[in-house]
Design an enzyme around this catalytic site. Structure first.
Site: not given
Ligand code: MRU
Length: 353
Positions: A50-52, A90, A198, A239, A249-250
């Site tokens: 996970r994470g963009a 996603r 997270q 994201d 973002n999250k």
């Molecule tokens: O649902 P996730 O854990 O994939 O969400 C991740 C985030 O929102 C991060 O802040 C974002 O992807 C940036 S990661 C460098």
């Protein structure tokens, strides 16, 4: 470098993708090997990876796994099927689409009579380049962003933006790590980041490994922490960033940005160019992923809400650009943030998103 590998290709064109299973952190460090595109899609959907930026890198390698099954009946059609399958996993992080489009351009550049082994070789090379460039972008983001952090500051962050979320050292966490390396003393407040934690499970784990002091707080404590003047800066990842700087973002990030504005605290975003979607004029067009209600009502397997209660579970929110003091990219800091400054930042750059 982090003492773990978030996304790693093992072997040559007949190799496989090894992922650090983030669903088991922080209590277990277990690697999961993916040998098919189905397994990669499942890993992305379940947040094993996970994470963009990390999602984009995993998808690129996922395409190589997909092409291991190509029977040459209709190679291009088969390639597109893999892209579509990965692209549906996603919807919010644009790095996924960006990586697939880049793989698509590499696919299209191969001569018509290329044999399938050579094609896989080219695709693997491209996936490796995407991972390597992500590593370099993280390092550059860290360098540019560290200048924003003053010695002795308290910094609040949300979700996880470190080595676990990228192929390198991270985005917002790379900034903090670079500042700490320069000898600046920091204290990080990590929002736990409901509903999937997270911040608690991943950010607190990473910061402890980096030796950066961290205090974990529930999301609802951010206002109190700001009022007590424990934090002087907020930095988060992204994201998808629209052409005017509006940032998805999250979930919970927008609330943190509003709190920061109310307390006069600068709110920064750190993200590579692969997170920008300049085809979207503003944040209202960003698709927001809706996740399983059970993540809220039955978090980590324990029922915490009455049977049948209605649950709303958007995984991301959008922070309007007016609330963002600056966006740190591998090319420098965009600020103030608006359509014109974003356009100028990318003008003439080879890494134009
Ligand atoms: O649902 P996730 O854990 O994939 O969400 C991740 C985030 O929102 C991060 O802040 C974002 O992807 C940036 S990661 C460098």
């Amino acid at each position: 470098m982090a003492p773990f590998r978030t996304v790693e290709w093992v072997g040559g064109t007949d190799g496989f993708l090894r992922l650090l299973d983030q669903t088991l952190l922080p209590t277990q460090v277990v690697y999961r090997d993916c040998r098919s595109v189905d397994e990669v899609c499942e890993a992305i959907r379940t947040l094993c990876v996970r994470g963009a930026p990390a999602i984009g890198v995993a998808a690129a390698f996922g395409l190589v796994l997909h092409m291991q099954q190509d029977d040459r009946a209709s190679t291009e059609r088969f390639f597109r099927l893999g892209c579509d399958q990965l692209g549906r996993t996603r919807p919010t992080a644009v790095n996924l689409r960006w990586a697939l489009e880049r793989m698509g351009r590499r696919f299209a550049s191969a001569p018509a009579n290329v044999d399938s082994e050579e094609l896989r070789n080219r695709l693997l090379e491209e996936a490796r380049a995407i991972a390597e460039e992500d590593r370099q972008m993280c390092a550059a983001i860290g360098r540019h962003g560290a200048a924003l952090i003053a010695d002795g500051q308290g910094v609040l962050t949300h979700c996880n933006t470190g080595a676990l979320a990228t192929a390198g050292t991270g985005t917002a966490l790379a900034v903090l790590a670079a500042a700490a390396e320069q000898g600046k003393r920091l204290h990080v407040y990590a929002d736990e980041t409901r509903p999937l934690l997270q911040g608690a499970r991943l950010t607190a784990w990473e910061l402890r490994q980096l030796g950066i002091p961290v205090t974990l707080i529930c999301d609802s404590m951010a206002a109190q922490v700001m009022q007590e003047k424990r934090v002087q800066l907020v930095i988060v990842g992204a994201d998808r960033i629209a052409a005017n700087g509006d940032t998805a973002n999250k979930i919970g990030t927008y609330g943190v940005a509003l709190l920061a504005r109310a307390h006069g605290i600068p709110f920064y975003v750190a993200a590579p160019s692969s997170t920008f979607d300049l085809t979207l004029p503003g944040g209202e067009q960003i698709p927001i992923e809706q996740r399983d209600p059970r993540e809220v009502s039955h978090g980590f397997g324990r029922q915490t809400a009455p049977d049948g209660v209605e649950v709303y579970n958007p995984a991301f929110d959008v922070t309007p650009h007016e609330l963002i003091a600056g966006i740190v990219t591998e090319g420098g800091v965009i600020g103030p943030v608006h359509a014109e400054s974003v356009r100028r930042h990318f003008q003439g750059r080879s890494s134009h998103p």
